[in-house]
Design a protein around this motif. Structure first.
Motif, short mmCIF file in Angstrom:
data_model
loop_
_atom_site.label_atom_id
_atom_site.label_comp_id
_atom_site.label_asym_id
_atom_site.label_seq_id
_atom_site.Cartn_x
_atom_site.Cartn_y
_atom_site.Cartn_z
N PHE A 131 0.83 -1.21 0.00
CA PHE A 131 0.00 0.00 0.00
C PHE A 131 0.86 1.25 0.00
O PHE A 131 0.55 2.24 -0.68
CB PHE A 131 -0.94 -0.01 1.20
N THR A 132 1.92 1.25 0.78
CA THR A 132 2.79 2.41 0.80
C THR A 132 3.53 2.57 -0.52
O THR A 132 3.81 3.69 -0.95
CB THR A 132 3.81 2.31 1.95
N LEU A 133 3.83 1.47 -1.17
CA LEU A 133 4.47 1.56 -2.47
C LEU A 133 3.52 2.15 -3.51
O LEU A 133 3.91 3.00 -4.32
CB LEU A 133 4.93 0.17 -2.93
N LEU A 134 2.27 1.71 -3.47
CA LEU A 134 1.29 2.22 -4.43
C LEU A 134 0.95 3.68 -4.20
O LEU A 134 0.36 4.33 -5.08
CB LEU A 134 0.02 1.36 -4.39
N ALA A 135 1.27 4.19 -3.03
CA ALA A 135 1.04 5.61 -2.76
C ALA A 135 2.10 6.50 -3.43
O ALA A 135 1.97 7.72 -3.44
CB ALA A 135 1.04 5.88 -1.26
N SER A 136 3.11 5.87 -4.01
CA SER A 136 4.19 6.61 -4.66
C SER A 136 3.82 6.89 -6.12
O SER A 136 3.62 5.96 -6.90
CB SER A 136 5.50 5.82 -4.60
N ARG A 137 3.72 8.16 -6.47
CA ARG A 137 3.43 8.50 -7.88
C ARG A 137 4.58 8.06 -8.78
O ARG A 137 4.36 7.70 -9.94
CB ARG A 137 3.21 10.01 -8.01
N VAL A 143 5.53 9.35 -22.81
CA VAL A 143 6.73 10.18 -22.70
C VAL A 143 6.59 11.19 -21.55
O VAL A 143 7.53 11.42 -20.78
CB VAL A 143 6.99 10.93 -24.02
N VAL A 144 5.40 11.78 -21.43
CA VAL A 144 5.20 12.86 -20.46
C VAL A 144 5.43 12.42 -19.01
O VAL A 144 6.25 13.02 -18.29
CB VAL A 144 3.80 13.49 -20.63
N PRO A 145 4.75 11.37 -18.53
CA PRO A 145 5.02 10.96 -17.14
C PRO A 145 6.45 10.50 -16.91
O PRO A 145 7.00 10.68 -15.81
CB PRO A 145 4.01 9.83 -16.89
N CYS A 146 7.08 9.90 -17.93
CA CYS A 146 8.47 9.48 -17.77
C CYS A 146 9.38 10.69 -17.55
O CYS A 146 10.29 10.67 -16.72
CB CYS A 146 8.93 8.69 -18.99
N LEU A 147 9.15 11.76 -18.31
CA LEU A 147 9.95 12.97 -18.16
C LEU A 147 9.77 13.59 -16.78
O LEU A 147 10.71 14.12 -16.18
CB LEU A 147 9.56 13.99 -19.23
N ILE A 148 8.55 13.52 -16.25
CA ILE A 148 8.26 14.19 -14.99
C ILE A 148 8.71 13.39 -13.78
O ILE A 148 9.26 13.94 -12.82
CB ILE A 148 6.75 14.49 -14.89
N TRP A 149 8.54 12.04 -13.80
CA TRP A 149 8.67 11.27 -12.57
C TRP A 149 9.82 10.27 -12.53
O TRP A 149 10.24 9.88 -11.44
CB TRP A 149 7.36 10.51 -12.31
N VAL A 150 10.31 9.78 -13.65
CA VAL A 150 11.42 8.82 -13.59
C VAL A 150 12.64 9.51 -12.98
O VAL A 150 12.96 10.66 -13.30
CB VAL A 150 11.75 8.28 -15.00
#
Length: 391
Positions: A171-177, A363-370
């Motif tokens: 659950f704590t892992l899934l809370a990570s965006r 592409v967009v979420p990868c740029l923001i969060w990876v």
């Protein structure tokens, strides 16, 4: 202990293979496929957790490159080997190769040596060590200075866990965006790869009149670029995975869209198809190793922000890669259905450009969060620069 689950998973795979080999009814086929899925889940989760346990974190993406190479090769070479064996040896010849691989796998899992089983040697320049009175080292003397007596340490109250820290790790892992982005990227990766299973052999048969052998050989165009996966992983370890993952999905976007230009039988069309598939294979290679390594980095970051040992003795790596396995399995389910239904109702061109659109969106979420939130990283850099200027 990782070996026992791996052996149990292999036993499930052997049972599934036998059932599929001799099946004469739909029910037996379904049960066999279910056992295959169970085996795959065990191998992915335990195998990747074993890798995370063993490999230094700063080299993880490089070794995930070898995993990516093996996985993609298996996905793509399977149709080739199956087509060749079926054409030359018949139905049972295909299953003979499966049994051979299972036998080899069994031997490798038996000889597996886990990190915890390795002998730990501590060379001592001053002679043998007395187990009851070990010599004091620089580190131990420093610790003794920091902790003057045991009673004062024991008298300090142990900090209580917050209610969020008491939740199961999943659950704590899934809370990570950041983790959710990695899982979404894994779903997309599997969707793009698996989509070829339902449409590529049918398309080349309809367009070029290619049989199972030619279709299987065509998959080599996607496999060959994966040979550079360890190199991409090494570069990802050195420079971070953000730009590699984004570049992979960005490159795949136009390549999938351009597949719609392949629409009739000619030498130029065949060359165009091969070139586009090579670039798609390269695009998948750019993103996959760093995304798999990203999951371990996320768990490590989570563990640093929680009380020591809150994720248990083995950490949360197995649970994190369990989530990865679910995401990848979802993609292998969605890909063939997505591509097959769209091709059937709207044609090859529509199926390919929709897959390209899916890749472009990723592409967009990868740029923001990876590698962590790009906004937070920028704020940290600005704060560090201000501190340096002030000093």
């Amino acid at each position: 202990m990782r070996r026992l689950p791996l052996l149990l998973g292999l036993a499930a795979l052997l049972g599934a293979t036998i059932m599929l080999n001799v099946a004469t009814s739909v029910a037996v086929f379904v049960i066999g496929r279910l056992l295959q899925g169970i085996s795959a889940a065990v191998v992915w989760v335990v195998g990747l957790a074993l890798l995370a346990d063993t490999v230094p974190r700063e080299m993880l993406a490089q070794y995930m490159g070898y995993v990516s190479l093996g996985m993609t090769s298996g996905f793509m070479l399977g149709p080739l080997l199956g087509g060749v064996l079926y054409e030359r040896t018949g139905y049972n010849g295909v299953w003979a190769l499966c049994y051979a691989f299972i036998g080899l796998d069994f031997v490798l899992r038996i000889v597996l040596v886990e990190k915890k089983d390795l002998p730990v040697s501590t060379p001592d320049e001053n002679g043998p060590v007395d187990s009851q009175h070990p010599p004091e080292t620089k580190e131990s003397s420093t610790e003794n200075a920091a902790l003057p007596n045991e009673e004062s340490t024991l008298s300090q109250p142990t900090p209580k866990k917050t209610w969020t820290q008491k939740l199961p790790a999943v659950f704590t892992l899934l809370a990570s965006r950041r983790l959710l982005v990695a899982l979404f990227a894994s779903v997309v990766q599997a969707t793009l790869i698996a989509s070829f299973d339902s449409i590529l052999p049918l398309f080349v048969n309809e367009t070029f009149s290619w049989g199972s052998l030619q279709s299987g050989i065509l998959y080599l165009t996607v496999v060959i670029p994966t040979l550079v996966s360890p190199v991409i992983g090494y570069l990802g370890d050195k420079y971070g995975g953000r730009w590699f993952s984004a570049a992979g999905y960005l490159l795949a976007c136009p390549m999938f869209v351009l597949l719609r230009l392949v629409n009739h039988n000619s030498i130029r069309q065949k060359v165009l198809l091969i070139v586009l598939l090579v670039f798609i294979g390269l695009a998948m290679t750019l993103s996959f190793p760093v995304i798999m390594a990203e999951i371990t980095h996320i768990v490590a970051a989570k563990e640093q922000s929680r009380p020591k040992g809150s994720y248990g003795k083995g950490g949360a790596y197995a649970q994190a890669y369990g989530l990865f396995n679910m995401a990848f399995a979802l993609g292998t389910l969605v890909g063939p259905i997505w591509a097959g239904l769209i091709k059937q109702d709207y044609g090859w061109g529509t199926a390919t450009w929709t897959l390209g659109l899916l890749s472009g969106v990723t592409v967009v979420p990868c740029l923001i969060w990876v590698d962590g939130s790009i906004r937070k990283r920028r704020m940290k850099r600005e704060a560090r620069a201000e501190t340096e200027q002030a000093s």
